[in-house]
Design a protein around this motif. Structure first.
Motif, PDB file in Angstrom:
ATOM      1  N   LYS A   3     -13.571   2.930 -91.494  1.00  0.00           N
ATOM      2  CA  LYS A   3     -12.658   3.992 -91.931  1.00  0.00           C
ATOM      3  C   LYS A   3     -12.208   4.848 -90.755  1.00  0.00           C
ATOM      4  CE  LYS A   3     -13.926   4.114 -96.640  1.00  0.00           C
ATOM      5  NZ  LYS A   3     -13.804   4.876 -97.830  1.00  0.00           N
ATOM      6  N   LYS A   4     -10.983   5.356 -90.875  1.00  0.00           N
ATOM      7  CA  LYS A   4     -10.451   6.292 -89.878  1.00  0.00           C
ATOM      8  C   LYS A   4     -11.112   7.646 -90.087  1.00  0.00           C
ATOM      9  CE  LYS A   4      -5.913   4.111 -89.736  1.00  0.00           C
ATOM     10  NZ  LYS A   4      -4.474   4.289 -89.987  1.00  0.00           N
ATOM     11  N   LYS A   5     -10.894   8.543 -89.147  1.00  0.00           N
ATOM     12  CA  LYS A   5     -11.498   9.880 -89.251  1.00  0.00           C
ATOM     13  C   LYS A   5     -11.071  10.611 -90.509  1.00  0.00           C
ATOM     14  CE  LYS A   5     -12.288  10.214 -84.440  1.00  0.00           C
ATOM     15  NZ  LYS A   5     -11.925  10.496 -83.155  1.00  0.00           N
ATOM     16  N   ASN A   6      -9.845  10.335 -90.991  1.00  0.00           N
ATOM     17  CA  ASN A   6      -9.364  11.011 -92.199  1.00  0.00           C
ATOM     18  C   ASN A   6      -9.848  10.333 -93.482  1.00  0.00           C
ATOM     19  OD1 ASN A   6      -7.814   8.701 -92.458  1.00  0.00           O
ATOM     20  ND2 ASN A   6      -5.854   9.720 -92.118  1.00  0.00           N
ATOM     21  N   GLY A   7     -10.674   9.279 -93.344  1.00  0.00           N
ATOM     22  CA  GLY A   7     -11.245   8.599 -94.503  1.00  0.00           C
ATOM     23  C   GLY A   7     -10.451   7.405 -94.996  1.00  0.00           C
ATOM     24  N   SER A   8      -9.258   7.200 -94.436  1.00  0.00           N
ATOM     25  CA  SER A   8      -8.460   6.054 -94.868  1.00  0.00           C
ATOM     26  C   SER A   8      -8.960   4.769 -94.204  1.00  0.00           C
ATOM     27  CB  SER A   8      -6.976   6.274 -94.558  1.00  0.00           C
ATOM     28  OG  SER A   8      -6.770   6.334 -93.160  1.00  0.00           O
ATOM     29  N   LEU A   9      -8.528   3.662 -94.721  1.00  0.00           N
ATOM     30  CA  LEU A   9      -8.971   2.355 -94.255  1.00  0.00           C
ATOM     31  C   LEU A   9      -8.377   2.028 -92.889  1.00  0.00           C
ATOM     32  CD1 LEU A   9     -10.357  -0.407 -94.859  1.00  0.00           C
ATOM     33  CD2 LEU A   9      -8.190  -1.101 -95.910  1.00  0.00           C
ATOM     34  N   ARG A  10      -9.240   1.626 -91.955  1.00  0.00           N
ATOM     35  CA  ARG A  10      -8.788   1.140 -90.644  1.00  0.00           C
ATOM     36  C   ARG A  10      -8.826  -0.383 -90.606  1.00  0.00           C
ATOM     37  NH1 ARG A  10      -9.713   1.828 -84.826  1.00  0.00           N
ATOM     38  NH2 ARG A  10      -8.661  -0.022 -84.010  1.00  0.00           N
ATOM     39  N   GLY A  11      -9.891  -0.961 -91.175  1.00  0.00           N
ATOM     40  CA  GLY A  11     -10.050  -2.415 -91.167  1.00  0.00           C
ATOM     41  C   GLY A  11     -11.453  -2.804 -91.557  1.00  0.00           C
ATOM     42  N   VAL A  12     -11.880  -3.948 -91.057  1.00  0.00           N
ATOM     43  CA  VAL A  12     -13.185  -4.496 -91.395  1.00  0.00           C
ATOM     44  C   VAL A  12     -13.793  -5.111 -90.145  1.00  0.00           C
ATOM     45  CG1 VAL A  12     -14.269  -6.421 -92.630  1.00  0.00           C
ATOM     46  CG2 VAL A  12     -12.682  -4.956 -93.821  1.00  0.00           C
ATOM     47  N   ASP A  57     -13.392  -0.918 -81.210  1.00  0.00           N
ATOM     48  CA  ASP A  57     -11.937  -1.085 -81.112  1.00  0.00           C
ATOM     49  C   ASP A  57     -11.452  -2.522 -81.013  1.00  0.00           C
ATOM     50  OD1 ASP A  57     -10.921   1.389 -81.572  1.00  0.00           O
ATOM     51  OD2 ASP A  57     -10.888   1.987 -79.469  1.00  0.00           O
ATOM     52  N   GLY A  58     -12.026  -3.317 -80.175  1.00  0.00           N
ATOM     53  CA  GLY A  58     -11.544  -4.686 -80.008  1.00  0.00           C
ATOM     54  C   GLY A  58     -12.082  -5.653 -81.039  1.00  0.00           C
ATOM     55  N   HIS A  59     -12.857  -5.176 -81.993  1.00  0.00           N
ATOM     56  CA  HIS A  59     -13.535  -6.063 -82.930  1.00  0.00           C
ATOM     57  C   HIS A  59     -13.185  -5.799 -84.394  1.00  0.00           C
ATOM     58  CE1 HIS A  59     -15.814  -7.177 -79.422  1.00  0.00           C
ATOM     59  NE2 HIS A  59     -16.093  -5.906 -79.234  1.00  0.00           N
ATOM     60  N   ILE A  60     -12.256  -4.891 -84.638  1.00  0.00           N
ATOM     61  CA  ILE A  60     -11.886  -4.549 -86.014  1.00  0.00           C
ATOM     62  C   ILE A  60     -10.769  -5.470 -86.485  1.00  0.00           C
ATOM     63  CG2 ILE A  60     -10.969  -2.745 -87.532  1.00  0.00           C
ATOM     64  CD1 ILE A  60     -12.188  -0.686 -85.574  1.00  0.00           C
ATOM     65  N   GLU A  61     -11.007  -6.128 -87.611  1.00  0.00           N
ATOM     66  CA  GLU A  61      -9.981  -6.974 -88.230  1.00  0.00           C
ATOM     67  C   GLU A  61      -9.067  -6.074 -89.059  1.00  0.00           C
ATOM     68  OE1 GLU A  61     -11.490 -10.430 -90.375  1.00  0.00           O
ATOM     69  OE2 GLU A  61     -13.357 -10.234 -89.244  1.00  0.00           O
ATOM     70  N   GLU A  62      -7.787  -6.154 -88.794  1.00  0.00           N
ATOM     71  CA  GLU A  62      -6.847  -5.323 -89.540  1.00  0.00           C
ATOM     72  C   GLU A  62      -5.955  -6.139 -90.465  1.00  0.00           C
ATOM     73  OE1 GLU A  62      -5.107  -3.023 -86.363  1.00  0.00           O
ATOM     74  OE2 GLU A  62      -6.776  -1.599 -86.421  1.00  0.00           O
ATOM     75  N   ASN A  63      -5.994  -7.456 -90.336  1.00  0.00           N
ATOM     76  CA  ASN A  63      -5.265  -8.357 -91.222  1.00  0.00           C
ATOM     77  C   ASN A  63      -6.192  -8.663 -92.401  1.00  0.00           C
ATOM     78  OD1 ASN A  63      -3.569 -10.202 -92.388  1.00  0.00           O
ATOM     79  ND2 ASN A  63      -3.996 -11.824 -90.921  1.00  0.00           N
ATOM     80  N   LEU A  64      -6.102  -7.856 -93.431  1.00  0.00           N
ATOM     81  CA  LEU A  64      -7.082  -7.887 -94.516  1.00  0.00           C
ATOM     82  C   LEU A  64      -6.558  -8.584 -95.765  1.00  0.00           C
ATOM     83  CD1 LEU A  64      -8.207  -4.179 -94.142  1.00  0.00           C
ATOM     84  CD2 LEU A  64      -9.265  -6.193 -93.133  1.00  0.00           C
ATOM     85  N   THR A  65      -7.468  -9.128 -96.514  1.00  0.00           N
ATOM     86  CA  THR A  65      -7.157  -9.681 -97.826  1.00  0.00           C
ATOM     87  C   THR A  65      -7.489  -8.600 -98.838  1.00  0.00           C
ATOM     88  OG1 THR A  65      -7.734 -11.880 -97.036  1.00  0.00           O
ATOM     89  CG2 THR A  65      -7.630 -11.562 -99.418  1.00  0.00           C
ATOM     90  N   VAL A  66      -6.471  -8.153 -99.564  1.00  0.00           N
ATOM     91  CA  VAL A  66      -6.643  -7.037-100.496  1.00  0.00           C
ATOM     92  C   VAL A  66      -6.229  -7.466-101.900  1.00  0.00           C
ATOM     93  CG1 VAL A  66      -5.960  -4.656-101.021  1.00  0.00           C
ATOM     94  CG2 VAL A  66      -6.222  -5.381 -98.634  1.00  0.00           C
ATOM     95  N   LEU A  67      -7.074  -7.137-102.859  1.00  0.00           N
ATOM     96  CA  LEU A  67      -6.810  -7.401-104.268  1.00  0.00           C
ATOM     97  C   LEU A  67      -6.588  -6.098-105.005  1.00  0.00           C
ATOM     98  CD1 LEU A  67      -9.845  -9.803-104.883  1.00  0.00           C
ATOM     99  CD2 LEU A  67      -7.463 -10.496-104.576  1.00  0.00           C
ATOM    100  N   LYS A  68      -5.885  -6.180-106.116  1.00  0.00           N
ATOM    101  CA  LYS A  68      -5.808  -5.051-107.042  1.00  0.00           C
ATOM    102  C   LYS A  68      -6.915  -5.252-108.072  1.00  0.00           C
ATOM    103  CE  LYS A  68      -1.596  -6.045-107.902  1.00  0.00           C
ATOM    104  NZ  LYS A  68      -0.447  -6.708-107.800  1.00  0.00           N
ATOM    105  N   PRO A  69      -7.478  -4.196-108.609  1.00  0.00           N
ATOM    106  CA  PRO A  69      -8.567  -4.344-109.576  1.00  0.00           C
ATOM    107  C   PRO A  69      -8.151  -5.148-110.810  1.00  0.00           C
ATOM    108  CG  PRO A  69      -8.047  -2.014-109.241  1.00  0.00           C
ATOM    109  CD  PRO A  69      -7.151  -2.806-108.348  1.00  0.00           C
TER     110      PRO A  69
END
Length: 161
Positions: free
Chosen positions: A47-56, A101-113
């Motif tokens: 998560k980013k500092k503001n709590g939003s998603l950065r990656g995995v 920083d160099g190890h965060i995956e930002e191309n994510l697979t996202v589903l809706k509930p």
């Protein structure tokens, strides 16, 4: 029964998170700790500092970092003069103090509930991923693992035949 299942029916609501400022060693520790409770877990949500998603950070990205930073270290060559213990400790220290920083995956697979099981299965098959995040209203509310999808799909098959 299978056709009525949705992503929220099989998602895991307990998943690990870390801040994007964490070190690689913090990510490794966090994943190891979460695997004690849920051995199929393979990711840590960043998560980013503001709590939003950065990656995995996934088990694969962490293993790649260890391979690149430790196992391929030039001091760990196959020569008889190498002081393996000292070289491994030095390389391990460098690896664990590295940032994410160099190890965060930002191309994510996202589903809706509300994604139906057939859509979930198709996404897993097409993306060839072993996990997907479940997002609602901009927040990650769960993680679906390939094991979860397999269990649900095969449960009805085994019961019918």
């Amino acid at each position: 029964m299978l056709l009525r299942k949705r992503a929220w029916d099989i998602m895991n609501e307990d998943f690990s998170t870390i801040d994007e400022s964490a070190s690689l060693s913090e990510a490794i520790r966090t994943l190891r700790d979460s695997m004690k409770e849920a051995p199929e877990n393979q990711i840590v949500v960043v998560k980013k500092k503001n709590g939003s998603l950065r990656g995995v950070v996934s088990i694969w990205t962490m293993l790649k970092a260890v391979e690149d930073m430790v196992l391929k270290d030039e001091d760990l060559s196959l020569t008889e003069e190498a002081d393996w213990d000292r070289a491994f400790k030095r390389a391990g220290t460098a690896c664990c103090s590295a940032s994410l920083d160099g190890h965060i995956e930002e191309n994510l697979t996202v589903l809706k509930p509300t994604d139906p099981m057939l859509v979930v299965l198709e996404i897993f098959r097409k993306k060839k991923r072993t996990w997907a995040l479940v997002q609602e209203g901009g927040n990650i509310i769960g993680v679906v693992h390939l094991n979860d999808v397999y269990r649900e799909v095969t449960r009805d098959l085994v019961q019918q035949f």
